[in-house]
Enzyme design. Structure first.
Site, PDB file in Angstrom:
ATOM      1  N   LYS A  83      37.025 -24.492   0.846  1.00  0.00           N
ATOM      2  CA  LYS A  83      37.124 -24.209  -0.588  1.00  0.00           C
ATOM      3  C   LYS A  83      38.378 -23.369  -0.846  1.00  0.00           C
ATOM      4  CE  LYS A  83      34.197 -22.261  -4.292  1.00  0.00           C
ATOM      5  NZ  LYS A  83      32.885 -21.621  -4.565  1.00  0.00           N
ATOM      6  N   SER A 158      30.183 -23.869  -8.092  1.00  0.00           N
ATOM      7  CA  SER A 158      31.605 -24.047  -8.146  1.00  0.00           C
ATOM      8  C   SER A 158      32.225 -24.729  -6.931  1.00  0.00           C
ATOM      9  CB  SER A 158      32.276 -22.682  -8.323  1.00  0.00           C
ATOM     10  OG  SER A 158      31.994 -21.860  -7.209  1.00  0.00           O
ATOM     11  N   SER A 182      26.657 -21.440  -5.871  1.00  0.00           N
ATOM     12  CA  SER A 182      27.812 -22.337  -5.787  1.00  0.00           C
ATOM     13  C   SER A 182      27.928 -23.178  -4.533  1.00  0.00           C
ATOM     14  CB  SER A 182      29.102 -21.543  -5.943  1.00  0.00           C
ATOM     15  OG  SER A 182      29.360 -21.354  -7.305  1.00  0.00           O
TER      16      SER A 182
END
Ligand code: GLN
Length: 490
Positions: A83, A158, A182
């Site tokens: 990420k 996210s 997330s």
């Protein structure tokens, strides 16, 4: 999917060790997969940057070592995605924000270093909601990621880019971060496994801070076994993160085959409200019945402060975010506005142009809740409610519950654009996930079935630092579902 990279770590490793595939083939397949996923319309947009050719040397070294029969790290030659709020030295770290335009970290996150030490190929950085604030990946400054099951839908967020990359078979595993859900909510929306470890289990050194008392890094994978393996690689105390726990790192996979006989699984009534989607409720019921059928003692439990979790979470998260994001001043990092005429104007213009709407909203709300005269009423109260929520869990674990089962999210993946204008509706996607962060507990989402072709996740939580039991229960349920899927039409 027949792509080479669509296997599990074990399958890829067997291929490499037997000489059937080379690390170079895996890299090529991964790069081709990413290119294809971008060429199709609309593009998946799972990655913000890709290392590609730069990995050629590392791949050659792995192939040479394999050829020579050398002992290699547990992830040797395995492509992984990270990420883009986790610092890497070779690739930029954007946090999905224009304010970090062009920023390349001078240091590397602890987890990235550990992955490389285990031989993994860090293939690229995945898309996310700006600074991880969101539940759909639509708040990215680099365009939304799409759900591989239906490209008109969101992948969740996210960590949407990481979830979509694994679900689309572009990489076997990826790292995400989870502040309020997330990792788990996008895992649920994309039909993959997502593990948020106990707060402190994994070093946050090099994870760009959103809400420091809630943030934790964890893996998104295709199987529970791979989640255990990834956790074994990234866990452990780190002198650069004073909140990392100085505890031994067990073999998290040691009880994956142990079954659930004799374990007590709690089902909290507050997580099954009357208006819960019927399809989700029924898939959860089947999952619980499976656990009971395999010998778990299933008990209805109560976590009475659950209804205050969303307001408590957003108070704490926004307050911490407003303080953490003060460092983006247009001077030290990324975006600079050269025409600004005074120091204040430098700050104002860089922050005005660099941050998106959701980040600005949270900085304003968070700053307000921390300001003199309001601190106690808002941030202080959020922290007090947080303690009550943590105590609810302590109580049920003290009564002998080994794992708690809940839905991961109240819906399947929603349509792109459906919630962008309604922040509160977006915040409600997290009702079942924020409690684990508030209580600092480990939690995992695994696929438990599908509704009209869209994946649904079930969530398990366990005691602090008891990821081994968490993974044991999750793996038992996962295998039972694989042997006899729940989503047959009646
Ligand atoms: N969706 C939640 C939020 O917007 C959680 C995000 C996260 O875990 N990073 O804050």
């Amino acid at each position: 999917m027949s792509r080479l990279t669509a296997g599990t770590i074990g399958e890829l490793r067997d291929g490499l060790r037997s000489g059937r595939v080379r690390a170079a083939d895996l890299l090529e397949a991964a790069l081709e997969g990413i290119a294809d996923s971008e060429a199709e319309q609309p593009a998946l947009n799972a990655f913000i940057s890709v290392a590609g050719e730069r990995l050629a040397e590392q791949v050659d070294a792995v192939d040479r070592a394999l050829g020579a029969g050398e002992e290699l790290g547990s992830l040797a030659g395995i492509p992984v995605a990270i990420k883009d709020n986790i610092c890497t030295r070779e690739l930029p770290t954007t946090c999905g924000s224009r304010i970090l335009e062009g920023y390349v970290s001078p240091y590397e996150a602890a987890v990235a270093r550990k992955l490389r030490a285990a031989g993994a190929l860090i293939l690229g950085k995945t898309n996310l909601d700006e600074f991880s604030m969101g539940s759909s990946t639509e708040n990215s400054g680099f365009g939304p990621t799409r759900n591989p099951w239906d490209r008109m839908r969101v992948p969740g967020g996210s960590s949407g880019g990481s979830a979509a990359a694994v679900a689309a078979g572009l990489v076997p595993v990826a790292l995400g971060s989870d502040t309020g859900g997330s990792i788990r909510q996008p895992a649920s929306f994309c039909g993959v496994v997502g593990l948020k470890p106990t707060y402190g289990r994994v070093s946050r050194y090099g994870l760009v801070a959103f809400a420091s008392s809630l943030d934790q890094i964890g893996p998104l994978t295709r199987t529970v076994e791979d989640a255990a393996l990834m956790l074994s690689v990234i866990a452990g105390v780190d002198r650069f993160d004073s909140t990392s726990a100085d505890l031994p790192v067990p073999d998290f996979g040691e009880r994956l085959d142990a079954g659930v006989d004799g374990l007590a699984v709690g089902v909290p009534r507050e997580y099954f409200p009357d208006d819960l989607d019927d399809g989700i409720a029924s898939l959860c019921r089947s999952a619980v019945e499976r656990l009971a059928g395999m010998g778990a003692e299933v008990r209805e439990i109560s976590l009475p402060h659950t209804e205050y979790a969303i307001p408590a979470y957003y108070l704490v998260a926004m307050a911490e975010a407003s303080s953490n994001l003060a460092r983006y001043d247009g001077v030290r990092y990324g975006l600079r506005v050269p025409s600004a005429s005074s120091t204040m104007a430098v700050y104002r213009e860089a922050r005005g142009a660099g941050f998106g709407a959701e980040v600005k909203r949270r900085i304003m709300l968070g700053t307000y809740s921390l300001s003199a005269g309001y601190y106690d009423e808002y941030y202080g109260r959020g922290q007090r409610v947080r303690r009550l929520i943590a105590r609810d869990f302590d109580n049920v674990f003290a009564q002998g519950i080994d794992a708690v089962f809940t839905p991961t999210a109240p819906t399947v993946a929603f349509r792109l654009g459906e919630r962008v204008d309604d922040p509160v509706e977006m915040y409600l996607s997290d009702v079942f996930t924020v409690t684990a962060n508030l209580a600092r507990l480990p939690a995992i989402s695994i696929p438990i079935g599908r509704i009209e072709g869209l994946p649904v996740g079930g969530q398990l939580l366990a005691r602090h630092f008891d990821e081994t039991t968490l993974l044991q229960v999750a793996s038992t349920l996962e295998r039972s579902i694989a042997a006899d899927p729940l989503d047959r039409e009646p």
